[in-house]
Design an enzyme around this catalytic site. Structure first.
Site, PDB file in Angstrom:
ATOM      1  N   HIS A 175      48.139  80.819  44.557  1.00  0.00           N
ATOM      2  CA  HIS A 175      49.206  80.261  43.719  1.00  0.00           C
ATOM      3  C   HIS A 175      49.427  78.819  44.147  1.00  0.00           C
ATOM      4  O   HIS A 175      49.791  78.535  45.284  1.00  0.00           O
ATOM      5  CB  HIS A 175      50.499  81.066  43.870  1.00  0.00           C
ATOM      6  CG  HIS A 175      51.605  80.547  43.004  1.00  0.00           C
ATOM      7  ND1 HIS A 175      51.821  81.003  41.718  1.00  0.00           N
ATOM      8  CD2 HIS A 175      52.558  79.602  43.232  1.00  0.00           C
ATOM      9  CE1 HIS A 175      52.853  80.374  41.192  1.00  0.00           C
ATOM     10  NE2 HIS A 175      53.319  79.511  42.090  1.00  0.00           N
ATOM     11  N   CYS A 176      49.215  77.904  43.222  1.00  0.00           N
ATOM     12  CA  CYS A 176      49.293  76.479  43.531  1.00  0.00           C
ATOM     13  C   CYS A 176      50.602  75.913  42.991  1.00  0.00           C
ATOM     14  O   CYS A 176      50.797  75.836  41.769  1.00  0.00           O
ATOM     15  CB  CYS A 176      48.110  75.725  42.920  1.00  0.00           C
ATOM     16  SG  CYS A 176      48.103  73.965  43.328  1.00  0.00           S
TER      17      CYS A 176
END
Length: 454
Positions: free
Chosen positions: A236-237
Site C-alpha cells: 500500500h503506497c
C-alpha cells in the site's frame, strides 16, 4: 299533590319512583316493578362507566400507535454496486475513480511534482531555450505529462480488489471447513484454515481471510488500510493514495521510473543554468538573482535518492517476478529455501510478463446495478391510516358504553338505553325489561321524567 288526588297526579320530587294509578292494585304493582328494574339497571351501568371509558382510551391509544407504526413503507430502488461495496475505499465520478481514504500524502506528491515543474518552466526554460536549445522545455513538458498520467492512472484505478463472499457462500465455506476439520475438543485451538494447490510443481498454500470470508488466491493478501483483499498484492503506497496490486503495478513502476528521469532532468539543467549564469555574473550573484533555482535544486536533491532508489528496488523485483510483500516475508528465500514458482528464470521473460502482459479486467463491477430495499416513512400514508384508525374508536365509543351520559347526544339516548337493557338482561340470564306500552286510556302515562333519565 298527594297520591290519589287524580288519574294524572304524580310526585315530581327527585329520587322518588313515579307511578300511575291504574285500574286496580295488581296492574299498579307490576308497573312499579318494571320502573324499579329499569332504574336499577341504569344505576349499575353508571357504576361501570369509568371502566368502559378507560378501555376506550386504551383502544384508541393502540390504534394511534398502529397508525404511526404502519406509516413506514418499503421502497426498492436501483443503485450502483460501488455504493454498497464494503471496505475503506472512496469512489468518485460515479464509481470510475477508486482510491483509499487517506489521500493527504497523495495531494502532497501532486503538489511537489506540479510545483517543482512550474518553477522550472518559469525560471530555467526561457533562458535554456534561448541559450542552449528549444528542445529542453519540450522534453520537460513530455516527461511532466507522462508522470502525471502514470500517477493518476495508478491512484484512480482498481488495484485488483477481490469481492467478498456472499452470506450464502460464506456459510457454505464454513460448513466445508467444519466438515474437513471435524469436531475440535473444547480448549484446543482449531487447525489453520489453509488449502494446498500445486503451481509449476510447487505446493502453494491458500490462506483463509476471516474478513472477506474467502480463500485468497495465490499471491493475494489483505490490506489493513483499505480493508480489502488485493490480488497479487505488492504494497500500500501512501504517496499514490492507493494499493499497488495486479491491475496497477505496471503503471506504478512506470510512474517511479518516469519520475526518476524527470527529477534527474530538472536537477541536471538547474545545475547547467546556474553554471551558465555564473560565468557572466558570478556564482553568488546568480544565486541571489535566481532563488527559484536554488529551491528546485534542494527539492530535487532530497527527492532524487528516494525515487531513484525505489525504482531500482522494483526493477530488481521485476527481474525475479516477485512482489514487495513476498520479499519482506521471505516467501521464496526463507528457511525452507522454496523456489519461486512464478519466475521464468529469465530476466527478459519476467519483465515482459509483468510490464507487457495482458490487462486484467476488474472483478468488482463497480458501475453495475443492484437493488436496495429502503424503509421510508410515507407522509401520505400516515394521515389515511390515522383517520381510519380514529374511525374505529368512534364506532366503539358509540356502542361500547351502552349508557347515556353527559357526552351522549339527546337523539341517541333512547336507542342506547334500549340496547343496554337487552344486552344486560341477556348477559345475566334474565329476560329483557318490558316497556309499558301506552294504553288507550288517558290514565296510562308511564314515561320517565327527563331529569331522571339524565
Amino acid at each position: 299533590m298527594s297520591l290519589g288526588q287524580g288519574p294524572r297526579s304524580r310526585r315530581s320530587s327527585r329520587g322518588r319512583i313515579p307511578h300511575v294509578r291504574l285500574g286496580n292494585r295488581r296492574h299498579r304493582r307490576s308497573g312499579e316493578l318494571d320502573c324499579i328494574g329499569l332504574c336499577t339497571n341504569l344505576q349499575h351501568r353508571r357504576a361501570e362507566t369509568p371502566r368502559l371509558h378507560k378501555t376506550n382510551k386504551k383502544n384508541s391509544w393502540h390504534a394511534r400507535r398502529r397508525a404511526r407504526t404502519m406509516s413506514a413503507v418499503m421502497v426498492t430502488r436501483k443503485v450502483r454496486k460501488w455504493e454498497k461495496l464494503p471496505g475503506k475505499n472512496t469512489f468518485c465520478c460515479d464509481g470510475r475513480v477508486m482510491m483509499a481514504r487517506q489521500k493527504g500524502v497523495f495531494y502532497l506528491t501532486l503538489f511537489l511534482i506540479v510545483g517543482t515543474c512550474s518553477l522550472f518552466f518559469a525560471f530555467e526554460c526561457p533562458y535554456l531555450a534561448v541559450h542552449l536549445s528549444p528542445a529542453i522545455p519540450f522534453f520537460a513538458v513530455l516527461l511532466f505529462l507522462f508522470v502525471i498520467a502514470m500517477l493518476l492512472r495508478t491512484s484512480f484505478s482498481d488495484p485488483g480488489v477481490l469481492p467478498r463472499a456472499l452470506p450464502e457462500e460464506a456459510t457454505f465455506i464454513e460448513m466445508e471447513i467444519e466438515a474437513a476439520n471435524g469436531n475440535v475438543p473444547a480448549g484446543q485451538r482449531p487447525p489453520p484454515r489453509i488449502r494446498n494447490v500445486q503451481i509449476n510443481n510447487q505446493i502453494v498454500k491458500l490462506k483463509y481471510c476471516y474478513t472477506c470470508k474467502i480463500f485468497r488466491p495465490p499471491r493475494a493478501s489483505h490490506c489493513s488500510i483499505c480493508d480489502n483483499c488485493v490480488d497479487r498484492f505488492d504494497h500500500h503506497c501512501p504517496w499514490v493514495g492507493n494499493c499497488v496490486g495486479k491491475r496497477n503495478y505496471r503503471y506504478f513502476y512506470m510512474f517511479t521510473l518516469s519520475l526518476s528521469l524527470l527529477t534527474i532532468y530538472i536537477f541536471t539543467f538547474n545545475i547547467v543554468h546556474v553554471v551558465m549564469r555564473s560565468v557572466d555574473g558570478g556564482f553568488l550573484n546568480t544565486l541571489k538573482e535566481t532563488p527559484g533555482t536554488v529551491l528546485e535544486v534542494l527539492v530535487c536533491f532530497f527527492t532524487l535518492w528516494s525515487v531513484v532508489g525505489l525504482t531500482g528496488f522494483h526493477t530488481y523485483l521485476i527481474s525475479l517476478n516477485q512482489t514487495t510483500n513476498e520479499d519482506i516475508k521471505g516467501s521464496w528465500s526463507g528457511k525452507n529455501r522454496v523456489q519461486n514458482p512464478y519466475s521464468h528464470k529469465n530476466f527478459m521473460k519476467n519483465c515482459c510478463e509483468v510490464l507487457c502482459g495482458p490487462t486484467y479486467p476488474s472483478v468488482l463491477d463497480r458501475r453495475g446495478m443492484t437493488q436496495e430495499d429502503l424503509t421510508v416513512s410515507s407522509a401520505s400514508a400516515a394521515p389515511s391510516s390515522s383517520s381510519s384508525s380514529n374511525a374505529a374508536p368512534q364506532t366503539t365509543k358509540t356502542t361500547a358504553p351502552l349508557i347515556p351520559n353527559e357526552h351522549t347526544p339527546d337523539d341517541a339516548r333512547p336507542s342506547i338505553a334500549a340496547s343496554a337493557e337487552n344486552s344486560d338482561s341477556s348477559k345475566e340470564g334474565f329476560p329483557p325489561a318490558k316497556t309499558v306500552p301506552p294504553l288507550a286510556s288517558p290514565e296510562t302515562d308511564v314515561s320517565l321524567p327527563k331529569d331522571k333519565a339524565q
